[in-house]
Scaffold this motif. Structure first.
Motif, PDB file in Angstrom:
ATOM      1  N   THR A 160       8.855   9.742   0.325  1.00 26.16           N
ATOM      2  CA  THR A 160       8.383  11.041  -0.167  1.00 26.16           C
ATOM      3  C   THR A 160       9.492  11.783  -0.897  1.00 26.16           C
ATOM      4  O   THR A 160       9.279  12.333  -1.990  1.00 26.16           O
ATOM      5  CB  THR A 160       7.864  11.895   0.997  1.00 26.16           C
ATOM      6  OG1 THR A 160       6.810  11.185   1.668  1.00 26.16           O
ATOM      7  CG2 THR A 160       7.330  13.230   0.499  1.00 26.16           C
ATOM      8  N   TYR A 161      10.693  11.801  -0.316  1.00 26.84           N
ATOM      9  CA  TYR A 161      11.818  12.476  -0.969  1.00 26.84           C
ATOM     10  C   TYR A 161      12.158  11.811  -2.300  1.00 26.84           C
ATOM     11  O   TYR A 161      12.509  12.490  -3.275  1.00 26.84           O
ATOM     12  CB  TYR A 161      13.049  12.464  -0.066  1.00 26.84           C
ATOM     13  CG  TYR A 161      12.939  13.312   1.184  1.00 26.84           C
ATOM     14  CD1 TYR A 161      12.088  14.425   1.238  1.00 26.84           C
ATOM     15  CD2 TYR A 161      13.679  13.002   2.320  1.00 26.84           C
ATOM     16  CE1 TYR A 161      11.993  15.196   2.383  1.00 26.84           C
ATOM     17  CE2 TYR A 161      13.592  13.774   3.464  1.00 26.84           C
ATOM     18  CZ  TYR A 161      12.750  14.867   3.494  1.00 26.84           C
ATOM     19  OH  TYR A 161      12.662  15.627   4.627  1.00 26.84           O
ATOM     20  N   ARG A 219       0.826  -1.203   0.000  1.00 21.68           N
ATOM     21  CA  ARG A 219       0.000   0.000   0.000  1.00 21.68           C
ATOM     22  C   ARG A 219       0.862   1.255   0.000  1.00 21.68           C
ATOM     23  O   ARG A 219       0.513   2.260  -0.624  1.00 21.68           O
ATOM     24  CB  ARG A 219      -0.946   0.006   1.198  1.00 21.68           C
ATOM     25  CG  ARG A 219      -2.011   1.094   1.058  1.00 21.68           C
ATOM     26  CD  ARG A 219      -3.208   0.873   1.954  1.00 21.68           C
ATOM     27  NE  ARG A 219      -2.951   1.226   3.333  1.00 21.68           N
ATOM     28  CZ  ARG A 219      -2.782   0.360   4.332  1.00 21.68           C
ATOM     29  NH1 ARG A 219      -2.837  -0.950   4.092  1.00 21.68           N
ATOM     30  NH2 ARG A 219      -2.562   0.762   5.552  1.00 21.68           N
ATOM     31  N   ALA A 220       2.014   1.198   0.664  1.00 19.82           N
ATOM     32  CA  ALA A 220       2.936   2.337   0.640  1.00 19.82           C
ATOM     33  C   ALA A 220       3.409   2.606  -0.781  1.00 19.82           C
ATOM     34  O   ALA A 220       3.526   3.759  -1.212  1.00 19.82           O
ATOM     35  CB  ALA A 220       4.123   2.069   1.560  1.00 19.82           C
ATOM     36  N   ILE A 221       3.663   1.531  -1.537  1.00 16.46           N
ATOM     37  CA  ILE A 221       4.083   1.679  -2.932  1.00 16.46           C
ATOM     38  C   ILE A 221       2.965   2.308  -3.762  1.00 16.46           C
ATOM     39  O   ILE A 221       3.209   3.176  -4.605  1.00 16.46           O
ATOM     40  CB  ILE A 221       4.508   0.314  -3.503  1.00 16.46           C
ATOM     41  CG1 ILE A 221       5.826  -0.136  -2.861  1.00 16.46           C
ATOM     42  CG2 ILE A 221       4.635   0.364  -5.016  1.00 16.46           C
ATOM     43  CD1 ILE A 221       6.242  -1.544  -3.226  1.00 16.46           C
ATOM     44  N   GLU A 222       1.735   1.883  -3.519  1.00 14.53           N
ATOM     45  CA  GLU A 222       0.592   2.463  -4.234  1.00 14.53           C
ATOM     46  C   GLU A 222       0.459   3.960  -3.933  1.00 14.53           C
ATOM     47  O   GLU A 222       0.194   4.766  -4.836  1.00 14.53           O
ATOM     48  CB  GLU A 222      -0.692   1.738  -3.852  1.00 14.53           C
ATOM     49  CG  GLU A 222      -0.796   0.335  -4.423  1.00 14.53           C
ATOM     50  CD  GLU A 222      -2.133  -0.316  -4.093  1.00 14.53           C
ATOM     51  OE1 GLU A 222      -2.956   0.343  -3.413  1.00 14.53           O
ATOM     52  OE2 GLU A 222      -2.353  -1.450  -4.514  1.00 14.53           O
ATOM     53  N   LEU A 223       0.626   4.337  -2.678  1.00 13.62           N
ATOM     54  CA  LEU A 223       0.524   5.737  -2.301  1.00 13.62           C
ATOM     55  C   LEU A 223       1.631   6.555  -2.952  1.00 13.62           C
ATOM     56  O   LEU A 223       1.404   7.697  -3.385  1.00 13.62           O
ATOM     57  CB  LEU A 223       0.582   5.872  -0.780  1.00 13.62           C
ATOM     58  CG  LEU A 223      -0.659   5.379  -0.033  1.00 13.62           C
ATOM     59  CD1 LEU A 223      -0.370   5.250   1.461  1.00 13.62           C
ATOM     60  CD2 LEU A 223      -1.828   6.335  -0.257  1.00 13.62           C
ATOM     61  N   ALA A 224       2.836   5.988  -3.047  1.00 10.71           N
ATOM     62  CA  ALA A 224       3.936   6.679  -3.718  1.00 10.71           C
ATOM     63  C   ALA A 224       3.590   6.921  -5.180  1.00 10.71           C
ATOM     64  O   ALA A 224       3.864   7.996  -5.733  1.00 10.71           O
ATOM     65  CB  ALA A 224       5.221   5.861  -3.597  1.00 10.71           C
ATOM     66  N   GLY A 225       2.973   5.937  -5.810  1.00  4.14           N
ATOM     67  CA  GLY A 225       2.561   6.099  -7.200  1.00  4.14           C
ATOM     68  C   GLY A 225       1.503   7.172  -7.370  1.00  4.14           C
ATOM     69  O   GLY A 225       1.513   7.934  -8.341  1.00  4.14           O
ATOM     70  N   LEU A 240       1.101   9.799  -5.405  1.00  3.75           N
ATOM     71  CA  LEU A 240       1.756  11.091  -5.202  1.00  3.75           C
ATOM     72  C   LEU A 240       2.488  11.511  -6.472  1.00  3.75           C
ATOM     73  O   LEU A 240       2.386  12.660  -6.915  1.00  3.75           O
ATOM     74  CB  LEU A 240       2.727  11.011  -4.021  1.00  3.75           C
ATOM     75  CG  LEU A 240       3.556  12.266  -3.752  1.00  3.75           C
ATOM     76  CD1 LEU A 240       2.660  13.476  -3.509  1.00  3.75           C
ATOM     77  CD2 LEU A 240       4.494  12.037  -2.564  1.00  3.75           C
ATOM     78  N   ARG A 241       3.205  10.586  -7.083  1.00  4.73           N
ATOM     79  CA  ARG A 241       3.908  10.898  -8.337  1.00  4.73           C
ATOM     80  C   ARG A 241       2.922  11.342  -9.417  1.00  4.73           C
ATOM     81  O   ARG A 241       3.156  12.330 -10.117  1.00  4.73           O
ATOM     82  CB  ARG A 241       4.687   9.672  -8.800  1.00  4.73           C
ATOM     83  CG  ARG A 241       5.334   9.832 -10.180  1.00  4.73           C
ATOM     84  CD  ARG A 241       6.142   8.597 -10.532  1.00  4.73           C
ATOM     85  NE  ARG A 241       6.596   8.617 -11.902  1.00  4.73           N
ATOM     86  CZ  ARG A 241       6.313   7.695 -12.805  1.00  4.73           C
ATOM     87  NH1 ARG A 241       5.552   6.649 -12.479  1.00  4.73           N
ATOM     88  NH2 ARG A 241       6.778   7.787 -14.031  1.00  4.73           N
ATOM     89  N   ALA A 242       1.813  10.622  -9.550  1.00  3.04           N
ATOM     90  CA  ALA A 242       0.824  10.978 -10.567  1.00  3.04           C
ATOM     91  C   ALA A 242       0.258  12.375 -10.323  1.00  3.04           C
ATOM     92  O   ALA A 242       0.033  13.142 -11.271  1.00  3.04           O
ATOM     93  CB  ALA A 242      -0.299   9.945 -10.578  1.00  3.04           C
ATOM     94  N   GLY A 265      12.084  13.806  -5.806  1.00  2.00           N
ATOM     95  CA  GLY A 265      13.310  13.888  -6.592  1.00  2.00           C
ATOM     96  C   GLY A 265      13.171  13.246  -7.955  1.00  2.00           C
ATOM     97  O   GLY A 265      13.597  13.806  -8.974  1.00  2.00           O
ATOM     98  N   PHE A 266      12.561  12.060  -8.003  1.00  2.00           N
ATOM     99  CA  PHE A 266      12.380  11.368  -9.273  1.00  2.00           C
ATOM    100  C   PHE A 266      11.492  12.186 -10.204  1.00  2.00           C
ATOM    101  O   PHE A 266      11.801  12.381 -11.390  1.00  2.00           O
ATOM    102  CB  PHE A 266      11.773   9.985  -9.044  1.00  2.00           C
ATOM    103  CG  PHE A 266      11.743   9.124 -10.281  1.00  2.00           C
ATOM    104  CD1 PHE A 266      12.751   8.206 -10.525  1.00  2.00           C
ATOM    105  CD2 PHE A 266      10.718   9.241 -11.209  1.00  2.00           C
ATOM    106  CE1 PHE A 266      12.734   7.425 -11.668  1.00  2.00           C
ATOM    107  CE2 PHE A 266      10.689   8.468 -12.356  1.00  2.00           C
ATOM    108  CZ  PHE A 266      11.705   7.549 -12.585  1.00  2.00           C
ATOM    109  N   THR A 267      10.382  12.691  -9.666  1.00  2.00           N
ATOM    110  CA  THR A 267       9.438  13.443 -10.485  1.00  2.00           C
ATOM    111  C   THR A 267      10.032  14.772 -10.931  1.00  2.00           C
ATOM    112  O   THR A 267       9.773  15.240 -12.044  1.00  2.00           O
ATOM    113  CB  THR A 267       8.126  13.672  -9.715  1.00  2.00           C
ATOM    114  OG1 THR A 267       7.672  12.435  -9.161  1.00  2.00           O
ATOM    115  CG2 THR A 267       7.045  14.216 -10.629  1.00  2.00           C
TER     116      THR A 267
END
Length: 227
Positions: A135-136, A74-80, A82-84, A140-142
């Motif tokens: 989050t960082y 779920r943490a990975i999904e939330l990261a995705g 946020l990126r979107a 950074g990636f985005t």
């Protein structure tokens, strides 16, 4: 009568049109057909405007109910998500990365990310620092991802031209991977590295089962108690 929500929405539209460097209070006032001084009835300065914009950008990912995936998945999904949300706006990562927002949408997604890491069984410090790390990484990636769209696509060619294999043998050897344009795969790879490190923080007695690629199988990670 002009409302704060209208100011923020107009600012986001202007951001898409001219980018962060072109976003000024004067231009925003012109877009709204008001004098720049009028805007300060709604935001006290540009920094407060940027914080309001960052908060608005997270409206969808903050309001969406969490997926029924466990822990780290779920943490990975939330990261995705946020990126979107950051990619949905021009220079979105620059806007979000330059703020420290403590408003409902931002707090909600932070709460869900922390909750996912706690559910995974991580110690509290790993939960807090792990959430910051994720989050960082997303910011950074985005940030780099959005910068690529403004360079005209000639970055790999310039890098290739600058590479002397005798002086930079490691760069030359890894060149094809360094310029790999599959940003989805690169983003996922970085998240897997982070979550692998977080698994190392799990207390003894909890064993994580790593599934096949979830994009191919639809399976999710799950924690299996040691017997």
């Amino acid at each position: 009568m002009l409302r704060r929500e209208q100011v923020v929405e107009a600012a986001l539209e202007l951001l898409d049109e001219v980018g962060l460097d072109g976003l000024t209070m004067r231009r925003l006032g012109e877009k709204l057909n008001v004098k720049a001084a009028t805007l300060y009835w709604h935001v006290k300065n540009k920094q407060e405007l940027l914080e309001a914009m960052a908060e608005a950008m997270l409206a969808d990912c903050g309001a969406s109910p969490p997926a029924a995936a466990p822990g780290l998945a779920r943490a990975i999904e939330l990261a995705g998500k946020l990126r979107a949300a950051l990619l949905a706006r021009r220079d979105g990562a620059r806007v979000f990365g330059g703020t420290y927002v403590a408003q409902p949408n931002t707090l909600r997604i932070s709460e869900r990310l922390l909750g996912a890491l706690r559910e995974a069984g991580l110690p509290l410090r790993a939960v807090a620092w792990g959430a910051w790390t994720i989050t960082y990484y997303v910011i950074g990636f985005t940030l780099e991802e959005q910068a690529l769209s403004t360079t005209g696509g000639d970055g790999p060619q310039r890098l290739r031209a600058a590479l002397d294999p005798t002086r930079f043998p490691q760069l030359a050897a890894a060149f094809s991977y360094l310029i790999d344009g599959d940003l989805e795969a690169r983003f996922d790879y970085g998240l897997r590295l982070i979550t692998a490190g977080l698994r190392a923080e799990l207390p003894t007695g909890a064993e994580w089962v790593r599934p096949a690629d979830p994009r191919a199988t639809g399976r999710r990670e799950r924690r299996r108690p040691a017997r």
